[in-house]
Design a protein around this motif. Structure first.
Motif, short mmCIF file in Angstrom:
data_model
loop_
_atom_site.label_atom_id
_atom_site.label_comp_id
_atom_site.label_asym_id
_atom_site.label_seq_id
_atom_site.Cartn_x
_atom_site.Cartn_y
_atom_site.Cartn_z
N GLU A 76 0.82 -1.22 0.00
CA GLU A 76 0.00 0.00 0.00
C GLU A 76 0.86 1.28 0.00
O GLU A 76 0.85 2.03 -0.97
N PHE A 89 8.37 -2.42 3.56
CA PHE A 89 8.10 -3.59 4.40
C PHE A 89 9.30 -3.99 5.28
O PHE A 89 9.81 -5.10 5.21
N ASN A 116 5.43 -0.44 -3.35
CA ASN A 116 4.13 -0.01 -2.85
C ASN A 116 3.41 0.82 -3.90
O ASN A 116 4.03 1.41 -4.78
N HIS A 190 -3.48 -7.87 3.04
CA HIS A 190 -2.27 -7.14 3.41
C HIS A 190 -1.72 -7.72 4.72
O HIS A 190 -2.50 -8.02 5.64
N1 URA Z 1 2.70 -1.53 4.60
C1 URA Z 1 2.79 -1.38 3.26
O1 URA Z 1 1.82 -1.48 2.53
N2 URA Z 1 3.98 -1.14 2.75
C2 URA Z 1 5.07 -1.04 3.47
O2 URA Z 1 6.13 -0.81 2.91
C3 URA Z 1 4.95 -1.20 4.87
C4 URA Z 1 3.76 -1.44 5.42
#
Ligand code: URA
Length: 222
Positions: A76, A89, A116, A190
């Protein structure tokens, strides 16, 4: 929400398969049009002011991993950890994503590229807004064009809805193989959602298996 073609038209650039030919941004566009190689793309994201998020982010977060990967993972938006470290992430959701990838014998950086929908952190981790998604979309499309993935795994509602240009829920989009510009696309929950909704981990596992089967069938054909 604007359709992809409307966003392209607004920005004065062609769809993904024509991005390499886009010579310059539309007059007045804040988007750097020359996104056709990794250096210019990274530069454009680093200096992007196309939406209001540039005012509050620490840095743009382009993506991480194997730039020639078969697997493209799309989340996201950067959170606080990602905004600080410049890598997608890397927080708690990232740990779960690593475990999800490991469950299907994948690891970050090895035949996997992670990015993302948004390259800038929404303040307070609020949801992406439509104008932010639209402003950032050329970067994602350029990444898809550069990576040329064999399979896309869309994590969560915003990535899935934006790529598939739909308002359907993840619950309705998961469990089947979609296409994004002829690239098979599988939707799953997610990881941040899964951290709060443990029972859906079993469904996410099914989605990962579907993605793995789809990938295996593609690579056995070629
Ligand atoms: N959530 C996401 O969607 N992307 C990230 O990089 C970290 C958390």
């Amino acid at each position: 929400m604007l359709s992809q073609d409307e966003v392209f038209a607004e920005l004065g650039i062609g769809p993904v398969w024509r991005l390499r030919e886009a010579p310059s941004a539309a007059p007045g566009s804040a988007i750097h049009a020359d996104l056709a190689n990794w250096d210019t793309l990274a530069e454009a994201v680093a200096h992007c002011t196309a939406c209001k998020l540039h005012a509050t982010r620490t840095q743009g977060v382009l993506g991480v991993g194997d730039r020639n990967a078969d697997w493209l993972i799309i989340g996201e938006a950067p959170g606080a950890d990602e905004d600080a470290q410049g890598e997608p992430f890397v927080g708690q959701a990232g740990k779960l994503l690593n475990a999800m990838l490991a469950a299907i014998d994948l690891q970050r950086g090895n035949n996997v590229y992670i990015t993302n929908l948004l390259k800038s952190r929404p303040p307070g981790n609020r949801n992406p807004e439509p104008d932010e998604v639209a402003a950032c979309q050329p970067y994602l499309l350029a990444q898809i064009e550069l990576v040329q993935p064999k399979l896309i795994l869309a994590l969560g509602r915003f990535a899935a809805q934006s790529l598939l240009d739909t308002d359907e829920t993840v619950g309705r989009l998961r469990g089947r193989v979609h296409q994004f510009h002829n690239v098979p696309l599988v939707v799953t929950y997610h990881p941040a959602y899964l951290l709060r909704n443990l029972p859906d981990k079993a469904r996410a596992w099914e989605d990962l298996c579907l993605a793995r089967r789809t990938y295996a069938s593609l690579t056995s054909e070629s």
